[in-house]
Scaffold this motif. Structure first.
Motif, mmCIF file in Angstrom:
data_model
loop_
_atom_site.group_PDB
_atom_site.id
_atom_site.type_symbol
_atom_site.label_atom_id
_atom_site.label_comp_id
_atom_site.label_asym_id
_atom_site.label_seq_id
_atom_site.Cartn_x
_atom_site.Cartn_y
_atom_site.Cartn_z
ATOM 1 N N MET A 9 -2.768 6.284 6.466
ATOM 2 C CA MET A 9 -1.648 5.364 6.667
ATOM 3 C C MET A 9 -0.622 5.913 7.650
ATOM 4 O O MET A 9 -0.180 5.203 8.552
ATOM 5 C CB MET A 9 -0.974 5.053 5.328
ATOM 6 C CG MET A 9 0.228 4.147 5.426
ATOM 7 S SD MET A 9 -0.157 2.436 5.866
ATOM 8 C CE MET A 9 -0.752 1.844 4.276
ATOM 9 N N ASP A 43 -1.795 -1.858 1.535
ATOM 10 C CA ASP A 43 -1.407 -0.938 0.464
ATOM 11 C C ASP A 43 0.098 -0.684 0.540
ATOM 12 O O ASP A 43 0.542 0.264 1.188
ATOM 13 C CB ASP A 43 -2.194 0.364 0.598
ATOM 14 C CG ASP A 43 -2.001 1.301 -0.578
ATOM 15 O OD1 ASP A 43 -1.000 1.156 -1.319
ATOM 16 O OD2 ASP A 43 -2.843 2.195 -0.748
ATOM 17 N N ASP A 45 2.312 0.370 -1.683
ATOM 18 C CA ASP A 45 2.795 1.630 -2.253
ATOM 19 C C ASP A 45 2.601 2.805 -1.298
ATOM 20 O O ASP A 45 3.508 3.621 -1.114
ATOM 21 C CB ASP A 45 2.101 1.922 -3.589
ATOM 22 C CG ASP A 45 2.521 0.964 -4.685
ATOM 23 O OD1 ASP A 45 3.648 0.424 -4.613
ATOM 24 O OD2 ASP A 45 1.718 0.739 -5.619
ATOM 25 N N THR A 46 1.438 2.884 -0.685
ATOM 26 C CA THR A 46 1.178 3.973 0.262
ATOM 27 C C THR A 46 2.070 3.828 1.492
ATOM 28 O O THR A 46 2.621 4.818 1.978
ATOM 29 C CB THR A 46 -0.309 4.020 0.665
ATOM 30 O OG1 THR A 46 -1.086 4.221 -0.509
ATOM 31 C CG2 THR A 46 -0.584 5.145 1.651
ATOM 32 N N HIS A 50 5.234 6.346 3.219
ATOM 33 C CA HIS A 50 5.302 6.805 4.608
ATOM 34 C C HIS A 50 6.332 6.015 5.412
ATOM 35 O O HIS A 50 6.328 6.078 6.645
ATOM 36 C CB HIS A 50 3.925 6.675 5.272
ATOM 37 C CG HIS A 50 2.886 7.557 4.667
ATOM 38 N ND1 HIS A 50 2.840 8.908 4.876
ATOM 39 C CD2 HIS A 50 1.870 7.268 3.813
ATOM 40 C CE1 HIS A 50 1.834 9.427 4.197
ATOM 41 N NE2 HIS A 50 1.240 8.454 3.538
#
Length: 90
Positions: A9, A43, A45-46, A50
């Motif tokens: 990510m 995604d 949450d990911t 970041h």
């Protein structure tokens, strides 16, 4: 063309920002000219883990812009985790 950095990510976000800056530069603009930014991700949450990668790139531009973060089921290429859509005004 296959997605760069499959499963990474942070690297995909950095590459997306590099591409955005290149497109803006081609129009003699910078990130300071962005007035709206849509971030699409498979995604959330990911991506939020970041999110500093994105905010750091805009830091120091002195500009505020509208933004939207959208979680989606999939993006145009199966390995893509993030995609940016920006509107800029000079």
């Amino acid at each position: 063309m296959p997605a760069q950095h499959p499963g990474d990510m942070a690297s995909q976000l950095k590459a997306s920002l590099d591409n955005l800056e290149a497109v803006l530069a081609g129009a003699e603009m910078t990130l300071a000219d962005v007035v709206n930014l849509h971030v699409y991700t498979t995604d959330v949450d990911t991506l939020l883990g970041h999110f500093g990668v994105l905010t750091a790139r805009f830091e120091g531009t002195g500009e505020r812009f509208a933004s939207t973060l959208l979680g989606v089921a999939q993006l145009p290429a199966p390995q893509l985790l993030v995609m940016l859509e920006a509107t800029a005004m000079d």
